[in-house]
Design a protein around this motif. Structure first.
Motif, PDB file in Angstrom:
ATOM      1  N   GLN A  56      12.577  -9.839  -6.092  1.00 33.83           N
ATOM      2  CA  GLN A  56      11.719  -8.841  -5.466  1.00 33.83           C
ATOM      3  C   GLN A  56      10.249  -9.228  -5.586  1.00 33.83           C
ATOM      4  OE1 GLN A  56      13.098  -5.452  -7.653  1.00 33.83           O
ATOM      5  NE2 GLN A  56      14.502  -4.797  -6.037  1.00 33.83           N
ATOM      6  N   MET A  57       9.910  -9.866  -6.681  1.00 37.96           N
ATOM      7  CA  MET A  57       8.551 -10.353  -6.849  1.00 37.96           C
ATOM      8  C   MET A  57       8.205 -11.383  -5.766  1.00 37.96           C
ATOM      9  SD  MET A  57       5.775 -10.370  -8.695  1.00 37.96           S
ATOM     10  CE  MET A  57       4.454 -11.419  -9.325  1.00 37.96           C
ATOM     11  N   ALA A  58       9.134 -12.298  -5.489  1.00 40.14           N
ATOM     12  CA  ALA A  58       8.911 -13.296  -4.443  1.00 40.14           C
ATOM     13  C   ALA A  58       8.798 -12.635  -3.069  1.00 40.14           C
ATOM     14  CB  ALA A  58      10.055 -14.315  -4.447  1.00 40.14           C
ATOM     15  N   LEU A  59       9.600 -11.595  -2.842  1.00 39.97           N
ATOM     16  CA  LEU A  59       9.530 -10.869  -1.570  1.00 39.97           C
ATOM     17  C   LEU A  59       8.173 -10.194  -1.405  1.00 39.97           C
ATOM     18  CD1 LEU A  59      10.969  -9.870   0.988  1.00 39.97           C
ATOM     19  CD2 LEU A  59      11.845  -7.947  -0.356  1.00 39.97           C
ATOM     20  N   MET A  60       7.667  -9.589  -2.467  1.00 44.90           N
ATOM     21  CA  MET A  60       6.355  -8.949  -2.392  1.00 44.90           C
ATOM     22  C   MET A  60       5.252  -9.959  -2.126  1.00 44.90           C
ATOM     23  SD  MET A  60       6.356  -5.899  -5.226  1.00 44.90           S
ATOM     24  CE  MET A  60       6.516  -7.031  -6.615  1.00 44.90           C
ATOM     25  N   MET A  61       5.344 -11.126  -2.726  1.00 51.73           N
ATOM     26  CA  MET A  61       4.340 -12.159  -2.477  1.00 51.73           C
ATOM     27  C   MET A  61       4.382 -12.620  -1.031  1.00 51.73           C
ATOM     28  SD  MET A  61       2.743 -12.451  -5.303  1.00 51.73           S
ATOM     29  CE  MET A  61       1.830 -13.964  -5.032  1.00 51.73           C
ATOM     30  N   ARG A  62       5.600 -12.682  -0.467  1.00 54.97           N
ATOM     31  CA  ARG A  62       5.729 -13.070   0.941  1.00 54.97           C
ATOM     32  C   ARG A  62       5.134 -11.997   1.854  1.00 54.97           C
ATOM     33  NH1 ARG A  62      10.502 -14.726   0.481  1.00 54.97           N
ATOM     34  NH2 ARG A  62      11.687 -12.964   1.303  1.00 54.97           N
TER      35      ARG A  62
END
Length: 320
Positions: free
Chosen positions: A175-181
């Motif tokens: 989810q952290m990677a999704l937020m960064m995207r």
């Protein structure tokens, strides 16, 4: 291929004709829309030469990628806009580039868009037997560009709320990677919206703005408010994502600190015990306690006292 729609005042009807059949001199009531979406570079240059477009306007109009801008010459105005063509904010492949050259009678459009549905929205509609003024088409395209962002921003609000709930309950690196995207995409479209907002903001505060030659003051204000609201929404969502990222990083850092605190306490307890074991494990002959029959038990007792005493000390200091 040049798609040319010509309104013939004498018959009061629209006709699709070839570029070669376009009259050299247009009557006062004639309207022309040239769709260059499928035209070759040579055909584009032919059209620009036919209408004597200034070289600076022609160069910017022909570019595949150009920041949004408004520029005006005596006969034609150039308006470049960018719409959002991707289905959501999980990726940003490319913008829908809308290049418009228009006068009171002529609209030359060049739209590069990968989304078929958005391309249809960015295509002016011509009603049979109706003579629309060119500014109505341009207005339709401006509203379609703003709508390409608004629909997805409204849908993204629910996505962001769900993501926030998930992060508060069970955050993860995925989810952290999704937020960064998401943040990366919002930052890119925020730049596009800032350019377009400034175009109409300048027109509001300039008494002789070229936009006011074609649009009324309320129309220009409406354009500005739409893009200003979109720009504010992207700022808001970007800040909310940033807060979630910082919150997740703070939570992760706190968890790591708690684990390190436990490891530190364990190390602090065993350091003196290791010292005692190392001291009496040295291979020296003259160690007084070696000949003591109860030395082993004394050493164990000392280790136990130091270990339990350390735990009580940490508890007294509220370290655990």
């Amino acid at each position: 291929m040049i798609l040319l729609n010509y309104f013939e005042p004498e018959t009061n009807s629209w006709q699709q004709i070839s570029f070669a059949r376009l009259p050299t001199q247009l009557s006062a009531d004639a309207r022309v829309w040239l769709n260059l979406n499928e035209a070759t570079p040579e055909e584009i240059q032919q059209v620009l030469h036919r209408f004597a477009i200034a070289p600076t306007l022609a160069e910017d109009f022909s570019r595949q990628r150009h920041p949004p801008k408004l520029e005006t010459q005596p006969d034609f105005s150039l308006l470049i806009l960018r719409g959002y063509a991707d289905p959501d904010f999980s990726e940003y492949s490319s913008s829908a580039q809308v290049n418009l050259l228009y006068s009171k009678q002529v609209l030359i459009s060049l739209v590069r868009c990968q989304s078929a549905s958005l391309l249809e929205q960015l295509t002016p509609k011509i009603a049979a037997g109706q003579s629309l003024i060119v500014t109505d088409w341009v207005k339709h395209l401006i509203l379609a560009v703003s709508g390409s962002y608004l629909e997805k921003l409204i849908a993204f609000e629910d996505v962001l709320s769900e993501l926030e709930d998930n992060m508060l309950q069970r955050g993860s690196d995925e989810q952290m990677a999704l937020m960064m995207r998401y943040r990366s995409v919002l930052r890119k479209i925020n730049r596009n919206l800032a350019y377009q907002k400034d175009i109409f903001a300048d027109a509001l505060y300039e008494e002789k703005s070229p936009l006011l030659n074609h649009f009324s003051g309320p129309d220009v204000r409406d354009f500005y408010e739409k893009f200003e609201r979109l720009h504010s929404m992207t700022d808001l969502y970007y800040d909310q994502l940033s807060d979630l990222v910082e919150g997740y990083m703070s939570t992760t850092s706190h968890q790591i600190n708690e684990r390190m605190k436990v490891l530190t306490m364990v190390s602090t307890i065993f350091i003196p015990l290791t010292f005692i074991a190392g001291l009496y494990g040295m291979n020296f002959v003259n160690i007084p306690e070696l000949v003591n029959p109860n030395g082993y038990y004394y050493a164990l007792l000392a280790m136990a006292v130091l270990g339990v005493g350390g735990l009580f000390w940490f508890k007294f200091k509220n370290w655990w």
